[in-house]
Design a protein around this motif. Sequence first.
Motif, PDB file in Angstrom:
ATOM      1  N   GLY A 165       0.815  -1.200   0.000  1.00 21.74           N
ATOM      2  CA  GLY A 165       0.000   0.000   0.000  1.00 21.74           C
ATOM      3  C   GLY A 165       0.854   1.258   0.000  1.00 21.74           C
ATOM      4  O   GLY A 165       2.081   1.195   0.002  1.00 21.74           O
ATOM      5  N   ASN A 166       0.209   2.411   0.010  1.00 26.36           N
ATOM      6  CA  ASN A 166       0.953   3.669   0.048  1.00 26.36           C
ATOM      7  C   ASN A 166       1.164   4.121   1.490  1.00 26.36           C
ATOM      8  O   ASN A 166       0.662   3.507   2.429  1.00 26.36           O
ATOM      9  N   GLU A 167       1.912   5.201   1.653  1.00 28.08           N
ATOM     10  CA  GLU A 167       2.283   5.646   3.002  1.00 28.08           C
ATOM     11  C   GLU A 167       1.072   6.017   3.846  1.00 28.08           C
ATOM     12  O   GLU A 167       1.042   5.754   5.059  1.00 28.08           O
ATOM     13  N   ILE A 168       0.070   6.631   3.218  1.00 24.06           N
ATOM     14  CA  ILE A 168      -1.129   7.033   3.972  1.00 24.06           C
ATOM     15  C   ILE A 168      -1.857   5.801   4.489  1.00 24.06           C
ATOM     16  O   ILE A 168      -2.252   5.728   5.662  1.00 24.06           O
ATOM     17  N   ASP A 169      -2.034   4.803   3.621  1.00 21.31           N
ATOM     18  CA  ASP A 169      -2.697   3.568   4.042  1.00 21.31           C
ATOM     19  C   ASP A 169      -1.915   2.877   5.151  1.00 21.31           C
ATOM     20  O   ASP A 169      -2.495   2.402   6.137  1.00 21.31           O
TER      21      ASP A 169
ATOM     22  N   LEU B 278      -1.216   0.916  10.632  1.00 21.97           N
ATOM     23  CA  LEU B 278      -0.286   0.605  11.716  1.00 21.97           C
ATOM     24  C   LEU B 278      -0.369   1.573  12.884  1.00 21.97           C
ATOM     25  O   LEU B 278       0.277   1.366  13.906  1.00 21.97           O
ATOM     26  N   GLY B 279      -1.126   2.648  12.740  1.00 19.18           N
ATOM     27  CA  GLY B 279      -1.216   3.624  13.814  1.00 19.18           C
ATOM     28  C   GLY B 279       0.075   4.395  14.010  1.00 19.18           C
ATOM     29  O   GLY B 279       0.426   4.775  15.138  1.00 19.18           O
ATOM     30  N   LEU B 280       0.803   4.631  12.913  1.00 22.33           N
ATOM     31  CA  LEU B 280       2.064   5.370  12.962  1.00 22.33           C
ATOM     32  C   LEU B 280       1.931   6.643  12.149  1.00 22.33           C
ATOM     33  O   LEU B 280       1.069   6.772  11.291  1.00 22.33           O
TER      34      LEU B 280
ATOM     35  N   PRO C 251       5.587  10.304   8.517  1.00 22.17           N
ATOM     36  CA  PRO C 251       7.058  10.382   8.451  1.00 22.17           C
ATOM     37  C   PRO C 251       7.742   9.127   8.984  1.00 22.17           C
ATOM     38  O   PRO C 251       8.782   8.703   8.473  1.00 22.17           O
ATOM     39  N   THR C 252       7.160   8.510  10.025  1.00 26.93           N
ATOM     40  CA  THR C 252       7.741   7.284  10.583  1.00 26.93           C
ATOM     41  C   THR C 252       7.681   6.157   9.566  1.00 26.93           C
ATOM     42  O   THR C 252       8.663   5.443   9.336  1.00 26.93           O
ATOM     43  N   VAL C 253       6.524   5.994   8.924  1.00 27.04           N
ATOM     44  CA  VAL C 253       6.376   4.960   7.893  1.00 27.04           C
ATOM     45  C   VAL C 253       7.300   5.241   6.724  1.00 27.04           C
ATOM     46  O   VAL C 253       7.967   4.336   6.202  1.00 27.04           O
ATOM     47  N   ARG C 254       7.382   6.521   6.305  1.00 27.86           N
ATOM     48  CA  ARG C 254       8.225   6.880   5.161  1.00 27.86           C
ATOM     49  C   ARG C 254       9.684   6.532   5.434  1.00 27.86           C
ATOM     50  O   ARG C 254      10.387   6.002   4.564  1.00 27.86           O
ATOM     51  N   GLN C 255      10.157   6.819   6.646  1.00 29.58           N
ATOM     52  CA  GLN C 255      11.554   6.535   6.986  1.00 29.58           C
ATOM     53  C   GLN C 255      11.826   5.032   7.007  1.00 29.58           C
ATOM     54  O   GLN C 255      12.872   4.564   6.536  1.00 29.58           O
ATOM     55  N   ALA C 256      10.886   4.244   7.525  1.00 31.78           N
ATOM     56  CA  ALA C 256      11.052   2.791   7.560  1.00 31.78           C
ATOM     57  C   ALA C 256      11.074   2.219   6.145  1.00 31.78           C
ATOM     58  O   ALA C 256      11.935   1.395   5.808  1.00 31.78           O
TER      59      ALA C 256
ATOM     60  N   ARG D 108       8.981   1.676  -4.618  1.00 31.90           N
ATOM     61  CA  ARG D 108       7.782   2.510  -4.675  1.00 31.90           C
ATOM     62  C   ARG D 108       7.335   2.604  -6.132  1.00 31.90           C
ATOM     63  O   ARG D 108       8.135   2.946  -7.000  1.00 31.90           O
ATOM     64  N   ARG D 109       6.060   2.321  -6.396  1.00 29.94           N
ATOM     65  CA  ARG D 109       5.536   2.389  -7.747  1.00 29.94           C
ATOM     66  C   ARG D 109       4.382   3.389  -7.791  1.00 29.94           C
ATOM     67  O   ARG D 109       3.421   3.264  -7.018  1.00 29.94           O
ATOM     68  N   ARG D 110       4.514   4.371  -8.681  1.00 33.19           N
ATOM     69  CA  ARG D 110       3.485   5.407  -8.801  1.00 33.19           C
ATOM     70  C   ARG D 110       2.136   4.780  -9.145  1.00 33.19           C
ATOM     71  O   ARG D 110       2.006   3.977 -10.062  1.00 33.19           O
ATOM     72  N   GLY D 111       1.118   5.170  -8.387  1.00 30.15           N
ATOM     73  CA  GLY D 111      -0.224   4.667  -8.627  1.00 30.15           C
ATOM     74  C   GLY D 111      -0.478   3.285  -8.065  1.00 30.15           C
ATOM     75  O   GLY D 111      -1.600   2.797  -8.113  1.00 30.15           O
ATOM     76  N   VAL D 112       0.561   2.654  -7.537  1.00 28.84           N
ATOM     77  CA  VAL D 112       0.427   1.299  -6.997  1.00 28.84           C
ATOM     78  C   VAL D 112       0.711   1.278  -5.502  1.00 28.84           C
ATOM     79  O   VAL D 112      -0.029   0.687  -4.718  1.00 28.84           O
ATOM     80  N   GLY D 113       1.771   1.932  -5.104  1.00 26.83           N
ATOM     81  CA  GLY D 113       2.181   1.923  -3.707  1.00 26.83           C
ATOM     82  C   GLY D 113       3.513   1.224  -3.529  1.00 26.83           C
ATOM     83  O   GLY D 113       4.317   1.137  -4.465  1.00 26.83           O
ATOM     84  N   THR D 114       3.743   0.729  -2.345  1.00 30.38           N
ATOM     85  CA  THR D 114       5.004   0.070  -2.020  1.00 30.38           C
ATOM     86  C   THR D 114       4.881  -1.429  -2.269  1.00 30.38           C
ATOM     87  O   THR D 114       3.903  -2.053  -1.862  1.00 30.38           O
ATOM     88  N   GLN D 115       5.895  -2.003  -2.926  1.00 32.48           N
ATOM     89  CA  GLN D 115       5.837  -3.402  -3.335  1.00 32.48           C
ATOM     90  C   GLN D 115       7.119  -4.110  -2.940  1.00 32.48           C
ATOM     91  O   GLN D 115       8.213  -3.526  -3.000  1.00 32.48           O
ATOM     92  N   VAL D 116       6.985  -5.375  -2.517  1.00 35.83           N
ATOM     93  CA  VAL D 116       8.153  -6.196  -2.201  1.00 35.83           C
ATOM     94  C   VAL D 116       8.859  -6.573  -3.498  1.00 35.83           C
ATOM     95  O   VAL D 116       8.217  -7.024  -4.449  1.00 35.83           O
ATOM     96  N   VAL D 117      10.178  -6.368  -3.536  1.00 40.33           N
ATOM     97  CA  VAL D 117      10.955  -6.723  -4.714  1.00 40.33           C
ATOM     98  C   VAL D 117      11.542  -8.113  -4.528  1.00 40.33           C
ATOM     99  O   VAL D 117      11.243  -9.043  -5.242  1.00 40.33           O
ATOM    100  N   HIS D 118      12.405  -8.280  -3.582  1.00 35.67           N
ATOM    101  CA  HIS D 118      12.987  -9.582  -3.278  1.00 35.67           C
ATOM    102  C   HIS D 118      13.708  -9.475  -1.954  1.00 35.67           C
ATOM    103  O   HIS D 118      13.943  -8.398  -1.438  1.00 35.67           O
ATOM    104  N   SER D 119      14.056 -10.597  -1.397  1.00 36.46           N
ATOM    105  CA  SER D 119      14.854 -10.619  -0.181  1.00 36.46           C
ATOM    106  C   SER D 119      16.285 -10.958  -0.541  1.00 36.46           C
ATOM    107  O   SER D 119      16.551 -11.676  -1.496  1.00 36.46           O
ATOM    108  N   ARG D 120      17.217 -10.442   0.202  1.00 39.87           N
ATOM    109  CA  ARG D 120      18.621 -10.734  -0.015  1.00 39.87           C
ATOM    110  C   ARG D 120      18.981 -12.035   0.690  1.00 39.87           C
ATOM    111  O   ARG D 120      18.646 -12.237   1.856  1.00 39.87           O
ATOM    112  N   VAL D 121      19.625 -12.925  -0.019  1.00 40.46           N
ATOM    113  CA  VAL D 121      20.046 -14.197   0.559  1.00 40.46           C
ATOM    114  C   VAL D 121      21.249 -13.950   1.455  1.00 40.46           C
ATOM    115  O   VAL D 121      22.255 -13.403   1.019  1.00 40.46           O
ATOM    116  N   LYS D 122      21.136 -14.328   2.719  1.00 41.46           N
ATOM    117  CA  LYS D 122      22.249 -14.210   3.658  1.00 41.46           C
ATOM    118  C   LYS D 122      22.738 -15.608   3.988  1.00 41.46           C
ATOM    119  O   LYS D 122      21.962 -16.451   4.434  1.00 41.46           O
TER     120      LYS D 122
END
Length: 261
Positions: free
Chosen positions: A55-59, A64-66, A69-74, A86-100
Motif C-alpha cells: 500500500g501507500n504511506e497514507i494507508d 499501523l497507527g504510525l 514520516p515514521t512509515v516513510r523513513q522505515a 515505490r511504484r506510482r499509482g500502486v504503492g510500495t511493493q516487495v521486490v525480493h529478499s537478499r540471501v544471507k
Amino acid sequence: MATTGDRSRPGTVCALDSLDFALDRGSPVPLYHQFAQQLEAAIERGLLIPGNLLGNEIDLSTRLGLSRPTVRQAIQSLVDKGLLVRRRGVGTQVVHSRVKRPLELSSLYDDLETAGQAPTTRVLRNERVPATAEVAAALGLAEGAEVTALERLRFTHGRPVAYLCNHLPAGLLEPATARLESTGLYRVMRSAGITLHSARQTIGARTATTEEALLLDEHPGAALLTMHRTAYDDTGRAVEYAHHVYRASRYTFDFELLVRS
C-alpha cells in the motif's frame, strides 16, 4: 504494544493484513527502526514475497497507527536495501529478499530452505566430461580424467539467484537430474554415504558476462559474487570442485570475526 492493520478497510489488498507487528512505543529504539526490522524479517522468512503490495504511506500509517514520516523513513530504509520499491499509482511493493549465507561448509539449498526462501533448481548439464587442467588439479586427478560435470540454476521465489558449476570425480556419485532438481547436491552426497569434512574456499567478485546475465536475469556487466571451493570427505579425498556465481544484488556472505589476543 502489538499493532495490526485495519483489516476491515474495503477495496484494498494489502499483504500486511496477515501480519502482526509488535511495536514498543516505550522502547528507546525508534518506531521506524522497529517497523523496518520486523518488515525486513517478514521478507527474509518468506512471509512477504516478491510482488506483494504494502500500500501507500497514507494507508500504511492508518493501518499501523504510525505517523506518515515514521512509515516513510522505515520504507525508505528498505528501499535503500533493495527489498522494496515505490511504484506510482500502486504503492510500495516487495521486490525480493537478499540471501544471507553463513561462511561455512554448507549447502546453498539447505541454507535457502532454512531461511524460508523456497529454493528450486533447474539442471542445465549433468554429464561426464574430461577434466580440464583446473578441475584436475583441484580434485587431484590427471588432466583429461573423466569427471561428472553439473551446471544448475538456483532460484528463490521463482527468481534466479545463483549459477552453480560443480565437478565430481567419476564413479563417486551418479546423481539423477530429477533428484538434483528436487534437493541440494550435498543432501544427495550425504544420502550416498559421503561425509563432507572440510573445504578450501575463495570468494571474489567480477562483472557478469552476457550469458551469465541472461541466466541470472541481470544486465551484462552487473556485479556478481564468485566462489571457488574444493570440498573433502572425512578421509581427506577431494570429492567436489565448485565454481559458483551469485547475483550481488541478492546475495551476501555472513561471518564472524574473532580478535586474537
